[in-house]
Design a protein around this motif. Structure first.
Motif, short mmCIF file in Angstrom:
data_model
loop_
_atom_site.label_atom_id
_atom_site.label_comp_id
_atom_site.label_asym_id
_atom_site.label_seq_id
_atom_site.Cartn_x
_atom_site.Cartn_y
_atom_site.Cartn_z
N THR A 3 7.65 -13.67 -8.77
CA THR A 3 8.60 -12.58 -8.59
C THR A 3 9.01 -12.46 -7.15
N THR A 4 9.94 -11.57 -6.89
CA THR A 4 10.38 -11.37 -5.52
C THR A 4 9.28 -10.64 -4.77
N ALA A 5 8.35 -11.39 -4.26
CA ALA A 5 7.17 -10.81 -3.64
C ALA A 5 7.50 -10.26 -2.27
N PRO A 6 6.95 -9.10 -1.91
CA PRO A 6 7.20 -8.55 -0.59
C PRO A 6 6.48 -9.35 0.48
N GLU A 7 7.15 -9.58 1.59
CA GLU A 7 6.49 -10.27 2.69
C GLU A 7 5.53 -9.31 3.34
N ARG A 8 4.48 -9.89 3.97
CA ARG A 8 3.50 -9.06 4.64
C ARG A 8 4.08 -8.54 5.94
N ARG A 9 3.89 -7.26 6.16
CA ARG A 9 4.36 -6.66 7.39
C ARG A 9 3.20 -6.01 8.09
N SER A 10 3.40 -5.76 9.36
CA SER A 10 2.37 -5.05 10.11
C SER A 10 2.18 -3.65 9.54
N PRO A 11 0.92 -3.19 9.45
CA PRO A 11 0.70 -1.82 9.01
C PRO A 11 1.27 -0.83 10.00
N PHE A 12 1.54 -1.29 11.22
CA PHE A 12 2.04 -0.40 12.25
C PHE A 12 3.54 -0.19 12.12
N SER A 123 -1.81 -3.19 -3.01
CA SER A 123 -0.60 -2.87 -2.26
C SER A 123 -0.87 -2.74 -0.77
N GLU A 124 -2.10 -2.33 -0.38
CA GLU A 124 -2.43 -2.23 1.04
C GLU A 124 -2.45 -3.61 1.69
N PHE A 125 -2.89 -4.61 0.95
CA PHE A 125 -2.94 -5.97 1.52
C PHE A 125 -1.55 -6.58 1.60
N ASP A 126 -0.59 -5.99 0.89
CA ASP A 126 0.79 -6.46 1.00
C ASP A 126 1.38 -6.12 2.36
N VAL A 127 0.88 -5.05 2.99
CA VAL A 127 1.50 -4.57 4.22
C VAL A 127 0.58 -4.65 5.43
N ARG A 128 -0.65 -5.07 5.23
CA ARG A 128 -1.59 -5.17 6.35
C ARG A 128 -1.95 -6.63 6.61
N ARG A 129 -2.12 -6.94 7.89
CA ARG A 129 -2.44 -8.31 8.27
C ARG A 129 -3.95 -8.54 8.22
N THR A 130 -4.33 -9.67 7.69
CA THR A 130 -5.76 -9.98 7.54
C THR A 130 -6.46 -9.98 8.89
N GLY A 131 -5.83 -10.59 9.89
CA GLY A 131 -6.46 -10.66 11.21
C GLY A 131 -6.74 -9.30 11.81
N ASP A 132 -5.83 -8.35 11.61
CA ASP A 132 -6.03 -7.01 12.15
C ASP A 132 -7.19 -6.32 11.44
N LEU A 133 -7.30 -6.51 10.13
CA LEU A 133 -8.43 -5.92 9.39
C LEU A 133 -9.75 -6.52 9.86
N PRO A 334 -7.29 5.76 0.36
CA PRO A 334 -7.85 5.83 -0.99
C PRO A 334 -8.22 4.45 -1.50
N SER A 335 -9.28 4.37 -2.26
CA SER A 335 -9.65 3.10 -2.88
C SER A 335 -8.77 2.86 -4.10
N GLU A 336 -8.92 1.70 -4.68
CA GLU A 336 -8.11 1.33 -5.84
C GLU A 336 -8.27 2.32 -6.99
N THR A 337 -9.45 2.91 -7.11
CA THR A 337 -9.75 3.75 -8.28
C THR A 337 -9.65 5.25 -8.00
N ASP A 338 -9.36 5.65 -6.75
CA ASP A 338 -9.41 7.07 -6.40
C ASP A 338 -8.44 7.92 -7.22
N GLY A 339 -7.29 7.36 -7.55
CA GLY A 339 -6.32 8.16 -8.30
C GLY A 339 -6.42 8.05 -9.80
N ASP A 340 -7.39 7.27 -10.29
CA ASP A 340 -7.47 7.04 -11.74
C ASP A 340 -7.76 8.31 -12.54
N ALA A 341 -8.55 9.20 -11.96
CA ALA A 341 -8.94 10.41 -12.71
C ALA A 341 -7.73 11.28 -13.03
N ALA A 342 -6.69 11.19 -12.18
CA ALA A 342 -5.51 12.05 -12.39
C ALA A 342 -4.52 11.45 -13.39
#
Length: 605
Positions: A3-12, A123-133, A334-342
């Motif tokens: 699919t049209t995958a989003p490019e990784r961008r700086s979290p900043f 989705s967080e890894f879509d916009v954050r750089r591995t090296g920065d993490l 939030p973690s992947e599951t934090d919003g599941d209860a809602a």
């Protein structure tokens, strides 16, 4: 992804202010309280050490007085020597405990960071750089070590010495004390004024270090492509630019810190000159004795020492708070599951389908979408009202041009993302109502360009099946025609695959990833272009292996080759995020122009 995958961008790029979120000292306290027992011992040692230190000037004063009177010293000298030795031993033991506690604080921070990072939404890894993490886990957490080992706890013990010295100096000569405090007050005001600038500069420095780590990770992960493209010098220049950025911010921190460090020294020198000048006059006038003046000077040194330690602690704490802001930024996500209860799942239905999509739409949020210069942030919808059902025990193939949304469909089944609208069901149950662990235990997923983890063949196979036997591992390798990999290395299953599987060919890496999934033998298999890197012979052998394990299992396959598609029980044709045809190969050739065109070109799109 297809699919049209989003490019990784700086979290900043999310519109954060230049200085970023700041951590408060209160956020630092939990890291300290986790080791409160050891810190309690350290503080107790500090109290004892402070008492031993404060007793020394008093003994010196008595020694001088006894000598002036011509009386024998007796045990005074031995008592003074004993205090000095005891202070040294206490200091050494306290230093060990501080080093140990500092290391433990770093470990705690790293554990929290890693646990949070590995549970973040995809989705967080879509916009954050591995090296920065990685930089946050490495260099940012290391600055917490300095809080413990470079002054904070010493400052607590030192404050007792400071208070004791002030009381003794007030008793000896309030006039000299007043002059001394005037000099010290100027030093304190100076340090407090600089401390905020240290925190901001330290955070910016850590961000630059994160940029550098991301640049290095980017270059090293693609080093073969860089070399083949004759881009080595350009990559070196790009990394050096980030290194220089980190260096410049380091210089900025050094400049500010350089203003803090000499303050205590200057305060000591000025105070000493004032005390000696005014104190000498007061001795001459008979207001105080020479023994009292010497005791006052010794207490002055004792007061300025802890003051210097406190200044250093303020400096190190502010640097640590700058780094802690970056740490807390990740931990607070939030973690992947934090919003599941809602989530309120749609009611279950009776169905024979293993997986079904009902009018599913999906949109990438604006911050995950790469923009060209001048473009405004925008959401990107990649699926529009998708509906189809994958029957239990049958094979469903997803085909369509690049960017049609095929891989996004698999990502939704795995709940890497949740649909923007519509429902994805597993056996008639809305998957948003299922525990993610239970859901994924029923699904085997081989992603496009499936990674091979650094380590051994065995470690890669056991990733999803930790209790599998060697015999099962060897059998599944045989099924995907990888026995040659075992035979060419005497270590067999313990043979190393190298970083990112560099010791294996592209086809071998893909087959190993497939073997890893087949070993778990889940009831549903999702294969994303799993044969795209294989030659004809290995593709045929792999198809036979998949056919063997696919019996009584549900397969959803994304494929680029007609040979992988024609035998499917059902083919879903996608275009621009919409279903444009569903049926068998022969039905679609007759009814769907897009599929007919794809089949004509062997689906190589």
């Amino acid at each position: 992804m297809s699919t049209t995958a989003p490019e990784r961008r700086s979290p900043f790029s999310r519109g954060r202010k230049d200085d970023g979120p700041r951590a408060s000292f209160r956020q630092l306290l939990p890291y300290l309280f986790e080791h409160k027992k050891i810190l309690g011992v350290v503080i107790a040692l500090s109290v004892v050490g402070a008492a031993a230190s404060l007793a020394q000037p008093l003994l010196v004063s008595q020694v001088i007085t006894v000598v002036q009177k011509g009386s024998p010293l007796g045990m005074l000298v031995w008592a003074l020597v004993g205090l000095v030795v005891a202070s040294g031993l206490l200091s050494g033991f306290q230093h060990y405990l501080l080093q140990r506690t500092g290391t433990s604080v770093v470990l705690s921070a790293r554990r929290q960071l890693v646990r949070r990072m590995l549970r973040l939404p995809i989705s967080e890894f879509d916009v954050r750089r591995t090296g920065d993490l990685v930089s946050r886990v490495g260099s940012d957490t290391t600055l917490l070590y300095a809080v413990i080992t470079q002054g904070l706890i010493d400052a607590i013990g030192g404050s007792l010495v400071l208070i004791g010295a002030l009381v003794a100096m007030a008793i000896i000569d309030p006039v000299l004390l007043g002059l001394t405090l005037l000099v010290v007050a100027v030093a304190v005001i100076t340090v407090v004024g600089l401390s905020g600038r240290v925190r901001v500069a330290s955070r910016k420095q850590q961000e630059k270090v994160g940029d550098l780590a991301a640049a290095v990770e980017r270059s090293l992960s693609a080093v073969r492509t860089v070399r083949a493209s004759n881009a080595t010098e350009r990559e070196i220049a790009a990394v050096e630019k980030d290194a220089e950025g980190a260096w410049r911010m380091g210089i900025q921190v050094a400049k500010i810190s350089a203003l803090v460090v000499p303050v205590a020294s200057v305060a000591l020198q000025v105070s000493l000159l004032v005390v000696l000048g005014v104190g000498g006059f007061r001795v001459a006038s008979g207001a105080i004795t020479i023994a009292s003046l010497i005791s006052f000077v010794l207490f002055l040194f004792m007061m300025i020492g802890p003051l210097g330690t406190a200044f250093g602690a303020i400096n190190s704490v502010n640097q640590a708070l700058g780094a802690l802001g970056r740490i807390q930024e990740i931990i607070s996500l939030p973690s992947e599951t934090d919003g599941d209860a809602a989530i309120v799942p749609v009611a279950a239905i009776e169905t024979d389908a293993a997986i079904s999509f009902e009018d599913v739409a999906f949109t990438y949020p604006a911050e995950a979408v790469a923009l060209h210069d001048g473009e405004e942030p925008r959401d990107l919808t990649v699926l529009h009202g998708i509906s189809f059902a994958a029957e239990r025990g049958k094979r469903t193939a997803l085909v369509g041009p690049s960017g049609a949304g095929k891989s996004t469909i698999l990502a939704l089944i795995e709940r890497f993302y949740d649909p923007t609208a519509g429902v994805v069901r597993l056996g008639g149950i809305d998957i948003r109502g299922l525990d993610r662990t239970d859901l994924r235990s029923q699904i085997g997923y081989v992603e496009q360009d499936a990674p091979v983890l650094a380590g051994s063949i065995r470690q890669n196979l056991l990733l999803g099946s930790p209790d599998a036997t060697d015999e099962a591992c060897i059998a599944v390798l045989k099924a995907v025609n990888l026995t040659e990999v075992l035979e060419r290395n005497a270590l067999g299953l313990d043979a190393a695959v190298g970083e990112d599987g560099v010791m294996l060919s592209g086809g071998e890496r893909q087959r190993l990833a497939i073997a890893r999934t087949l070993l778990a033998a889940p009831p549903i298999l999702l294969l994303d272009e799993s044969t795209s890197s294989l030659d004809g012979l290995n593709e045929q052998m792999l198809r036979e292996a998949i056919d063997a394990v696919a019996e009584n299992r549900t397969l959803i396959v994304i494929a680029h080759r007609l040979s992988t598609v024609v035998d499917s029980d059902q083919i879903v044709v996608l275009d621009h995020g919409k279903v444009v045809g569903v049926g068998t190969h022969s039905e679609l050739v007759a009814s769907t122009p897009l599929y007919r065109d794809l089949a004509k070109h062997q689906l190589l799109v």
